[in-house]
Design an enzyme around this catalytic site. Structure first.
Site, PDB file in Angstrom:
ATOM      1  N   LYS A 122       3.276  -6.422   0.435  1.00 32.55           N
ATOM      2  CA  LYS A 122       3.939  -5.548  -0.553  1.00 32.55           C
ATOM      3  C   LYS A 122       5.175  -4.879   0.041  1.00 32.55           C
ATOM      4  O   LYS A 122       5.080  -4.196   1.069  1.00 32.55           O
ATOM      5  CB  LYS A 122       2.932  -4.494  -1.029  1.00 32.55           C
ATOM      6  CG  LYS A 122       3.420  -3.570  -2.128  1.00 32.55           C
ATOM      7  CD  LYS A 122       2.285  -2.641  -2.547  1.00 32.55           C
ATOM      8  CE  LYS A 122       2.618  -1.807  -3.750  1.00 32.55           C
ATOM      9  NZ  LYS A 122       1.472  -0.948  -4.157  1.00 32.55           N
ATOM     10  N   GLU A 132      -5.452  -5.368  -6.376  1.00 33.38           N
ATOM     11  CA  GLU A 132      -4.849  -4.939  -5.098  1.00 33.38           C
ATOM     12  C   GLU A 132      -5.933  -4.360  -4.162  1.00 33.38           C
ATOM     13  O   GLU A 132      -6.906  -3.750  -4.634  1.00 33.38           O
ATOM     14  CB  GLU A 132      -3.817  -3.851  -5.446  1.00 33.38           C
ATOM     15  CG  GLU A 132      -3.067  -3.226  -4.289  1.00 33.38           C
ATOM     16  CD  GLU A 132      -2.093  -2.133  -4.771  1.00 33.38           C
ATOM     17  OE1 GLU A 132      -2.157  -1.716  -5.957  1.00 33.38           O
ATOM     18  OE2 GLU A 132      -1.260  -1.706  -3.956  1.00 33.38           O
ATOM     19  N   CYS A 177       1.315  -4.768  -7.244  1.00 30.86           N
ATOM     20  CA  CYS A 177       1.357  -3.529  -8.007  1.00 30.86           C
ATOM     21  C   CYS A 177       2.756  -2.953  -8.188  1.00 30.86           C
ATOM     22  O   CYS A 177       3.553  -3.498  -8.919  1.00 30.86           O
ATOM     23  CB  CYS A 177       0.387  -2.512  -7.412  1.00 30.86           C
ATOM     24  SG  CYS A 177      -0.127  -1.301  -8.662  1.00 30.86           S
TER      25      CYS A 177
END
Ligand code: ACM
Length: 285
Positions: free
Chosen positions: A109, A38, A142
């Protein structure tokens, strides 16, 4: 097909140093698809929002993306990488998919973790699936790992492999959950985590590749920079039968799942949503 992770510690605020590391780690064509951690172009633990912006890049003008494109073209492979993305006035914690022909897709994300909420806008689009010819891939980033909904959406959209750039800090939690998401959706997952420390954060390594039966095919060390590659048959993910009479998609009962998207305003879920907007809450840190 060969898929793998590149586990490394990106250098905070120094993309040139990070690119040198990646260049060293990916010298030869050892895989068809590699996943990097990430926020690989910037590092993770920013001092404040100003620093997060200073180290963000627009995709169109990013030296980091040009570097990935050159690597993919030279070695004829695809790379998924975390990317600190500036788009207009907003910052997104993005995963980019790059191939020999250049940028092929991106995912922003959706579920932001801790201080990320101070720096980034949450992703504004449903997770998408990208066709690489020999397989279809989706991306999560993540902390998305804890939300089963996004894994399911990608599986329902036909993802064979979910690429999961990460900067995990909660010891062992995601690494335990990822094989279960692989199993319950009958897909492959590549979690590429990072190592090292930034300020008060220690990252947990243990990058993981799991198969559609929930087996861990490969797991990295907790602290070393390393590349891990396995050979897979991506078509195994198209078998959604668990027994001769149980198919994980056809046996679903969506008419009984409406609470997932339509929970009433006084439900515990709604209360959680309101609280998490305004307050810090006890967590499993
Ligand atoms: C995380 O989402 N970086 C824990």
């Amino acid at each position: 097909m060969k898929i793998g992770f590149v586990q490394l510690a990106p250098v905070l605020g120094d993309p040139d140093a990070t690119m040198q590391k990646i260049d060293r780690l990916i010298q030869d064509k050892t895989a068809d698809l590699l996943v990097l951690p990430e926020l690989c172009n910037s590092g993770y633990n920013f001092r404040d929002a100003t620093q997060a912006r200073e180290w963000a890049e627009e995709i169109e003008h990013s030296g980091f993306i040009r570097f990935l494109e050159a690597k993919c073209s030279e070695l004829d492979l695809h790379i998924v990488s975390g990317f600190n993305e500036m788009a207009g006035d907003h910052l997104y914690n993005t995963a980019v998919l790059v191939g020999p022909e250049g940028l092929q897709g991106k995912y922003r994300k959706i579920h932001l973790f801790m201080k990320e909420k101070d720096y980034f806008h949450p992703g504004d689009r449903e997770p998408a699936v990208f066709d690489l010819g020999e397989c279809k891939v989706g991306c999560l980033v993540c902390f998305d790992w804890i939300f089963p909904e996004v894994w399911r959406i990608l599986a329902l959209k036909g993802a064979d492999i979910i690429c999961h750039p990460s900067n995990l800090v909660l010891p062992g939690l995601a690494q335990s959950a990822v094989p279960i998401h692989a199993l319950s959706n009958r897909i492959f997952v590549v979690t590429a985590n990072r190592t090292g420390k930034e300020g008060d954060l220690a990252f947990t390594g243990l990058s993981t590749i799991a198969d559609p039966r929930g087996n861990i095919l490969l797991q990295a060390s907790g602290d070393k920079e390393e590349v891990g590659v396995v050979e897979i048959d991506p078509s195994l993910s198209s078998n959604k039968w668990v027994t001769p009479r149980n198919h994980i998609f056809d046996d679903r009962r969506p008419e009984l799942y409406r609470y997932l998207v339509n929970s009433p305003p006084d439900s515990p879920g709604a209360e959680g949503r309101l609280k998490s907007k305004g307050k810090e809450r006890e967590g499993n840190r």
